[in-house]
Each structure stands twice: as structure tokens, then as C-alpha cells.
Design a protein around this motif. Structure first.
Motif, short mmCIF file in Angstrom:
data_model
loop_
_atom_site.label_atom_id
_atom_site.label_comp_id
_atom_site.label_asym_id
_atom_site.label_seq_id
_atom_site.Cartn_x
_atom_site.Cartn_y
_atom_site.Cartn_z
N MET A 1 27.22 32.02 81.80
CA MET A 1 27.14 32.71 80.53
C MET A 1 27.34 31.70 79.42
N GLY A 2 26.58 31.87 78.33
CA GLY A 2 26.67 30.94 77.22
C GLY A 2 26.76 31.66 75.88
N VAL A 3 26.95 30.87 74.85
CA VAL A 3 27.00 31.38 73.48
C VAL A 3 25.91 30.65 72.70
N TYR A 4 25.16 31.40 71.91
CA TYR A 4 24.01 30.83 71.21
C TYR A 4 23.93 31.35 69.78
N LEU A 5 23.38 30.52 68.90
CA LEU A 5 22.91 30.99 67.62
C LEU A 5 21.47 31.42 67.88
N ALA A 6 21.18 32.70 67.69
CA ALA A 6 19.84 33.23 67.91
C ALA A 6 19.16 33.41 66.56
N SER A 7 18.13 32.62 66.30
CA SER A 7 17.41 32.66 65.03
C SER A 7 16.10 33.40 65.23
N TYR A 8 15.86 34.41 64.39
CA TYR A 8 14.68 35.26 64.53
C TYR A 8 13.50 34.73 63.74
N ARG A 9 12.37 34.61 64.40
CA ARG A 9 11.17 34.11 63.74
C ARG A 9 9.99 35.05 63.90
N GLY A 10 10.21 36.20 64.49
CA GLY A 10 9.13 37.15 64.72
C GLY A 10 8.84 38.00 63.51
N ALA A 11 7.84 38.84 63.66
CA ALA A 11 7.47 39.78 62.60
C ALA A 11 8.05 41.14 62.97
N ALA A 12 9.03 41.57 62.21
CA ALA A 12 9.66 42.86 62.45
C ALA A 12 8.71 44.00 62.09
N ARG A 13 9.12 45.20 62.42
CA ARG A 13 8.32 46.39 62.09
C ARG A 13 8.93 47.11 60.90
N GLY A 14 8.15 47.97 60.28
CA GLY A 14 8.66 48.82 59.20
C GLY A 14 9.04 48.02 57.97
N ILE A 15 10.06 48.51 57.26
CA ILE A 15 10.50 47.90 56.01
C ILE A 15 11.04 46.48 56.23
N SER A 16 11.51 46.20 57.43
CA SER A 16 12.06 44.86 57.70
C SER A 16 11.00 43.77 57.66
#
Length: 101
Positions: free
Chosen positions: A1-16
Motif C-alpha cells: 500500500m502506498g500514498v500518492y498525490l493524485a493529479s487529475y488531468r481528465g475532462a470531467a462531466r457536467g458543470i465541472s
């Protein structure tokens, strides 16, 4: 098990989706959101900790982080303990909409 900074680069849906585009434009970054993710990224869902406007503020959420949308940067194990401690103090606090401005 590890700990990570998860950075989002995808295209969200809706208002996001447009909000994420604005965040990326203003910050001149490919990332629009980040989480502290705890678990095995190859083993399925991970416990993710962050503040999310979509989810109403400070929260934890079990999510499967799709590699095409998330960059996982390893963090020291102590970061996971600190994130869990902060979560216990701040869980349910509202999202800081004015802070992102």
C-alpha cells in the motif's frame, strides 16, 4: 500500500468540465484537481482525500483512478497519516469557493 498525490488531468462531466478548464487556464497547468490517494494503484479502488466542490467540501471517497486521467506521484508514508488526521478534523467543512479565486 502506498500514498500518492493524485493529479487529475481528465475532462470531467457536467458543470465541472468548464470549471476544470478555467482552473487549468488560470494556473497554466494540465491539472485541475488533486487528491491524496492511499492504497495500491494496481489493486483497484483507492481511498482519496480532498476538498471537492462537486461533493460539497472536505471528504474521503473510494475511487478507481483511471491512469489515463490521473498522474500518481508517490509521497512519503507519513503524508497518508497526516491526511487522515486532517480529514478527521475537517471532514464536512464546506468547499472554499472564494479561496480558488
Amino acid at each position: 500500500m502506498g500514498v500518492y498525490l493524485a493529479s487529475y488531468r481528465g475532462a470531467a462531466r457536467g458543470i465541472s468540465r468548464p470549471l476544470g478548464a478555467v482552473v487549468r487556464w488560470v494556473t497554466q497547468s494540465p491539472w485541475s484537481h488533486c487528491e491524496i490517494a492511499i492504497g495500491d494503484p494496481l489493486g483497484g479502488p483507492m481511498l482519496c482525500i480532498s476538498a471537492s466542490g462537486m461533493d460539497g467540501g472536505v471528504r474521503s471517497k473510494v475511487m478507481r483512478l483511471e491512469p489515463s486521467r490521473w498522474l500518481l506521484t508517490p509521497l512519503p508514508e507519513i503524508a497518508g497519516a497526516r491526511a487522515l488526521a486532517l480529514l478527521s478534523e475537517e471532514h464536512g467543512a464546506g468547499y472554499d469557493w472564494t479561496g480558488i479565486l
